[in-house]
Design an enzyme around this catalytic site. Structure first.
Site, PDB file in Angstrom:
ATOM      1  N   GLU B 135       0.834  -1.198   0.000  1.00  0.00           N
ATOM      2  CA  GLU B 135       0.000   0.000   0.000  1.00  0.00           C
ATOM      3  C   GLU B 135       0.873   1.254   0.000  1.00  0.00           C
ATOM      4  O   GLU B 135       0.563   2.243  -0.665  1.00  0.00           O
ATOM      5  CB  GLU B 135      -0.917  -0.030   1.233  1.00  0.00           C
ATOM      6  CG  GLU B 135      -2.092   0.901   1.132  1.00  0.00           C
ATOM      7  CD  GLU B 135      -3.149   0.618   2.206  1.00  0.00           C
ATOM      8  OE1 GLU B 135      -3.203  -0.527   2.694  1.00  0.00           O
ATOM      9  OE2 GLU B 135      -3.900   1.534   2.537  1.00  0.00           O
ATOM     10  N   GLU B 138       2.284   1.716  -3.395  1.00  0.00           N
ATOM     11  CA  GLU B 138       1.221   2.214  -4.268  1.00  0.00           C
ATOM     12  C   GLU B 138       1.015   3.707  -4.056  1.00  0.00           C
ATOM     13  O   GLU B 138       0.860   4.479  -5.009  1.00  0.00           O
ATOM     14  CB  GLU B 138      -0.068   1.445  -3.966  1.00  0.00           C
ATOM     15  CG  GLU B 138      -1.164   1.694  -4.988  1.00  0.00           C
ATOM     16  CD  GLU B 138      -2.484   1.066  -4.567  1.00  0.00           C
ATOM     17  OE1 GLU B 138      -2.503   0.319  -3.566  1.00  0.00           O
ATOM     18  OE2 GLU B 138      -3.494   1.346  -5.244  1.00  0.00           O
ATOM     19  N   CYS B 164      -8.036  -1.466   4.459  1.00  0.00           N
ATOM     20  CA  CYS B 164      -7.961  -2.542   5.445  1.00  0.00           C
ATOM     21  C   CYS B 164      -9.305  -2.886   6.058  1.00  0.00           C
ATOM     22  O   CYS B 164      -9.482  -3.959   6.594  1.00  0.00           O
ATOM     23  CB  CYS B 164      -7.016  -2.155   6.579  1.00  0.00           C
ATOM     24  SG  CYS B 164      -5.389  -1.787   5.984  1.00  0.00           S
ATOM     25  N   SER B 184      -6.983   2.134  -2.170  1.00  0.00           N
ATOM     26  CA  SER B 184      -5.808   1.322  -2.459  1.00  0.00           C
ATOM     27  C   SER B 184      -6.237  -0.054  -2.956  1.00  0.00           C
ATOM     28  O   SER B 184      -7.145  -0.668  -2.406  1.00  0.00           O
ATOM     29  CB  SER B 184      -4.961   1.180  -1.198  1.00  0.00           C
ATOM     30  OG  SER B 184      -4.046   0.124  -1.367  1.00  0.00           O
ATOM     31  N   LYS B 223     -15.031  -8.995   8.920  1.00  0.00           N
ATOM     32  CA  LYS B 223     -14.030  -9.889   8.327  1.00  0.00           C
ATOM     33  C   LYS B 223     -14.660 -11.215   7.922  1.00  0.00           C
ATOM     34  O   LYS B 223     -14.188 -11.882   7.007  1.00  0.00           O
ATOM     35  CB  LYS B 223     -12.888 -10.122   9.315  1.00  0.00           C
ATOM     36  CG  LYS B 223     -12.022  -8.898   9.558  1.00  0.00           C
ATOM     37  CD  LYS B 223     -11.087  -8.623   8.400  1.00  0.00           C
ATOM     38  CE  LYS B 223     -10.289  -7.338   8.624  1.00  0.00           C
ATOM     39  NZ  LYS B 223      -9.627  -6.883   7.398  1.00  0.00           N
ATOM     40  N   GLU B 226     -15.891 -10.460   4.686  1.00  0.00           N
ATOM     41  CA  GLU B 226     -14.804 -10.234   3.721  1.00  0.00           C
ATOM     42  C   GLU B 226     -14.231 -11.556   3.211  1.00  0.00           C
ATOM     43  O   GLU B 226     -13.959 -11.698   2.020  1.00  0.00           O
ATOM     44  CB  GLU B 226     -13.695  -9.395   4.376  1.00  0.00           C
ATOM     45  CG  GLU B 226     -12.629  -8.947   3.384  1.00  0.00           C
ATOM     46  CD  GLU B 226     -11.452  -8.272   4.067  1.00  0.00           C
ATOM     47  OE1 GLU B 226     -11.133  -8.630   5.212  1.00  0.00           O
ATOM     48  OE2 GLU B 226     -10.854  -7.379   3.441  1.00  0.00           O
ATOM     49  N   GLU B 231     -14.348 -12.848  -4.858  1.00  0.00           N
ATOM     50  CA  GLU B 231     -13.098 -12.611  -5.597  1.00  0.00           C
ATOM     51  C   GLU B 231     -11.865 -12.985  -4.767  1.00  0.00           C
ATOM     52  O   GLU B 231     -10.750 -12.876  -5.229  1.00  0.00           O
ATOM     53  CB  GLU B 231     -13.018 -11.155  -6.049  1.00  0.00           C
ATOM     54  CG  GLU B 231     -12.716 -10.145  -4.950  1.00  0.00           C
ATOM     55  CD  GLU B 231     -13.947  -9.641  -4.230  1.00  0.00           C
ATOM     56  OE1 GLU B 231     -14.983 -10.349  -4.256  1.00  0.00           O
ATOM     57  OE2 GLU B 231     -13.879  -8.550  -3.638  1.00  0.00           O
ATOM     58  N   CYS B 374      -9.799  -0.903  15.212  1.00  0.00           N
ATOM     59  CA  CYS B 374     -10.157  -2.320  15.319  1.00  0.00           C
ATOM     60  C   CYS B 374     -10.264  -2.789  16.768  1.00  0.00           C
ATOM     61  O   CYS B 374     -10.968  -3.756  17.053  1.00  0.00           O
ATOM     62  CB  CYS B 374      -9.136  -3.180  14.599  1.00  0.00           C
ATOM     63  SG  CYS B 374      -8.883  -2.674  12.910  1.00  0.00           S
TER      64      CYS B 374
END
Lengths: 120, 387, 219
Positions: B135, B138, B164, B184, B223, B226, B231, B374
């Site tokens: 990241e 990037e 994230c 990102s 999560k 996620e 994908e 978090c």
């Protein structure tokens, strides 16, 4: 036929008792409100404590910068970008990057055919 | 296109006492119902953050659980079960065993996971460092592109948002599709760990990735959503198989009768288990930003930072901004980097609208759904203590 | 005592009105509260579904608070006398409590000790009702007005106190209703609070001897 009634008015003792009950009510309400405000103020303290826990742990770590992690250097050199530490290499892009929203079906398509492309 | 999952991770159970508290907690307005009426979560609007769950006065909101599947995998001797734990888990897990919030139980946690039967205990912090590398690089590419340096034309636009937080990603996909190019492309640390474990990790362990089960212990209910995104199959398999929360891990430890507080300290396994302080602070709001700044500063300036703490991005205010001057050796100039940290999705709208309208001067924006980061995620121990 | 003839004005008009208002509010609050706490749709549908039942519950709660408040402010003298009565426990009261005033079937009482305007049982009930109302009002309003700002810990505490206080109050009021309206020894008092306010002097002289001796004769 006689009618009996209570005497009007009140004695000093009765007045004090009546007032005391009202005063107690006000005090109880105040104490309850104070209690509520204390809980309200303390309710998020654990967030700061947990955050502080992470910062303290960070300070105790031997390595504190991501690029100094030897295993990170190792995975780039051995696997993601053989021969050097080059983030966003082709392999890193395939494994570690994604796309969002309407690009997802195309990404899934690519990922599903990735192995065949490389096998061929 | 938004997500494919029809049923959300979070749902209101029948114990709902209709107190209406959760509608004020929900960052996306997914919860419907009036005072006195049983509440309902719209899975299309819900970002699965679980804030309503940890704030429900009656514990009447619950999340989908994978504990049974994890137990099955642990009992299956043909499977190699590896586990990763998020940074925020280690300072909150102890609360389930009577320790004060913020007590670090990292090494006991590794020991407990081994006792539970996980074959390899790794650490999400390793891939958090990997996230910073990807990241951060990037971001540097995007900045160079904006400055007109040749060779970075394929980079995306500035500012760059962090990626994230899966709740934030779903929110952006659902509500602000035009902001997606700004996010990102690097996966979250959890989703980086999956493919890394099933390719590089499987190679190092000399096992077939098909026999590998990747479990993550997360402070987060989003999560769970996620890891089920369609994908997330970069390794050729489902990257992360199951996600359990901090609470569920504590339950498993208690159910197995492990004396958690008296466990001997252990360390994580090699190759994808070593972590740094930069990865540790991922769990706090502003942590990703601070970790990225540490690396970006040293790589761009090619000099060592005397003080790695960036106090300016710390704190618990919902929106914080700071400017860090980074001397860029390759360009020979000082580059003022404007950063912004948002904690709480409720506060992100104005930031996004500034970006979409072109008013934003930021280079890098960290967005975390949960207030405080978090460590206050929807999978963390529920606190009902008062003072 | 048979020579005592006449009537005693036990509860004046405003007291009886306040009692009615409080009673009706209590019934509505109890019904709606039970309805949406345990999802009893049959009850909540009477009030137009759970959401409307809650609305009724909240505004009845306002009346439940304002009714007695206005009464106390208008009748502070009477209220003070009432507080004095229910907070005074004499030897007679304690003796009465030991035998439960003869209301319990298996305790035989020849002659219960002389009682004030309210007997010892009623005094305790009065005190408990005041404490209960205070708790239920104090916990009720935060649940409604500050439900978005207050932390879950405080809200759940409010709900628990509200719920258990309500259960205890429903039981207390049930007992109160049984003794004041059904029990053959004391149901004569029903009319005095619910209707005209008068009780037979003879009964008063028997049940509330201490109080009767202090009364003044009007006619």
């Amino acid at each position: 036929m006689s009618i009996f009634k209570e005497k009007e008015g009140f004695t000093r003792r009765q007045f004090l008792k009546g007032s005391a009950i009202l005063a107690v009510t006000v005090v109880v309400t105040g104490v309850f409100a104070k209690f509520g405000v204390d809980i309200y103020k303390a309710s998020d303290d654990y967030i700061a404590e947990r955050v502080q826990g992470l910062y303290t742990l960070d300070e105790s770590m031997a390595i504190r910068r991501s690029h100094n992690n030897p295993e990170i250097a190792q995975i780039y050199q051995e696997f993601l970008s053989p021969g050097g530490v080059n983030p966003v290499s082709e392999k890193a892009h395939h494994l570690l990057h994604t796309r969002y929203g309407k690009d997802i079906p195309a990404l899934i398509e690519e990922l599903e055919h990735h192995d065949e492309d490389h096998a061929a | 296109m938004s997500t494919v999952i029809a049923e959300g991770v979070i749902h209101v159970t029948n114990d709902c006492k209709a107190c209406d508290h959760c509608t004020s907690i929900c960052p996306t307005g997914a919860i419907s119902g009036m005072l006195g009426q049983k509440h309902h979560i719209d899975p299309r609007l819900c970002v699965n953050c679980g804030q309503c769950l940890i704030n429900c006065p009656f514990g009447a909101i619950s999340d989908a659980s994978s504990v049974e599947m994890v137990r099955q995998a642990l009992n299956d001797s043909t499977k190699i079960v590896v586990v990763q734990e998020a940074p925020a888990v280690r300072v909150a897990l102890g609360e389930e065993f009577g320790l004060a919030p913020g007590t670090n139980v990292k090494n006991k946690m590794y020991a407990a996971l081994r006792k539970l039967g996980f074959d390899r205990v790794y650490d999400t912090e390793f891939t958090a460092d990997l996230t910073i590398m990807e990241e951060g690089t990037e971001l540097i590419h995007r900045v160079f592109n904006a400055l007109g340096v040749e060779g970075f034309e394929s980079s995306g636009p500035l500012p760059q948002f962090t990626s994230c937080c899966p709740a934030w990603i779903k929110y952006a996909e659902d509500k602000y599709p035009h902001i997606l190019p700004h996010i990102s492309s690097a996966k979250s640390p959890q989703q980086m760990f999956g493919p890394v474990a099933k390719t590089y990790g499987a190679m190092k362990l000399n096992v077939d990735p098909e026999d590998m089960i990747v479990v993550s212990v997360m402070p987060c209910t989003a999560k769970k959503y996620e890891c089920d995104r369609p994908e997330m199959i970069a390794s050729g398999f489902k990257d992360v198989d199951y996600v359990i929360t901090t609470r569920e891990l504590a339950e498993m430890i208690k159910a197995d009768g492990i004396d958690f507080l008296n466990l001997a300290d252990e360390d994580a396994d090699k190759f994808i288990g070593l972590s740094t302080g930069a990865a540790t602070i991922f769990g706090a709001t502003g942590g990703v930003m601070e970790a990225a700044l540490r690396t970006a500063y040293e790589i761009l300036s090619e000099e060592k930072l005397d003080k790695v703490e960036f106090e300016a991005v710390r704190g618990l205010a919902p929106v914080r901004e700071a400017t860090v001057e980074i001397p860029v050796k390759a360009l020979g100039t000082k580059l003022p980097v404007h950063v912004c940290v948002v904690t709480g999705l409720k506060y992100v709208d104005s930031v996004i609208e500034d970006v979409l309208a072109g008013r934003s001067t930021y280079h890098f924006i960290e967005v975390m759904n949960c207030p405080g980061g978090c460590i206050n995620g929807g999978g963390q121990p529920i606190r009902r203590d008062t003072y | 005592m048979s020579e005592i003839k006449g009537k005693v004005l036990k509860h004046d008009q405003q007291t009886r009105m306040m009692h009615w208002v409080h009673l009706i509010c209590f019934i509505i609050l109890g019904l709606t509260g039970i309805a949406f706490y345990w999802d009893i749709n049959i009850i909540s549908n009477i009030f137009g579904g759970p959401a409307n039942a809650s609305l009724v519950h909240r505004w009845t709660g306002v009346l439940f608070l304002t009714g007695p408040t206005i009464y106390i402010l208008l009748n502070f003298e009477r209220f003070s006398r009432f507080i004095d009565t229910i907070s005074t426990f004499t030897k007679n009261d304690i003796a009465w409590l030991k035998t439960m005033g003869g209301y319990v079937p298996f305790i035989k009482v020849e002659h219960a000790p002389p009682q004030d305007k309210y007997n010892a049982g009623q005094k305790i009930l009065g005190g408990l009702i005041i404490i209960g109302c205070l708790l239920i009002i104090l916990t009720g309003f935060p649940m409604w007005l500050w439900r978005y700002t207050l932390p879950a810990a405080f809200l759940s505490m409010c709900y628990n106190i509200h719920f258990w206080t309500a259960i205890i109050m429903i039981l207390l009021v049930g007992g109160h209703f049984f003794l004041a309206a059904i029990h053959p020894k004391s149901r004569v008092e029903f009319a005095s609070m619910m209707m005209d306010g008068y009780v037979d002097a003879e009964i008063t002289a028997h049940h509330n001897e201490s109080w009767f001796n202090e009364l003044q004769k009007v006619e």
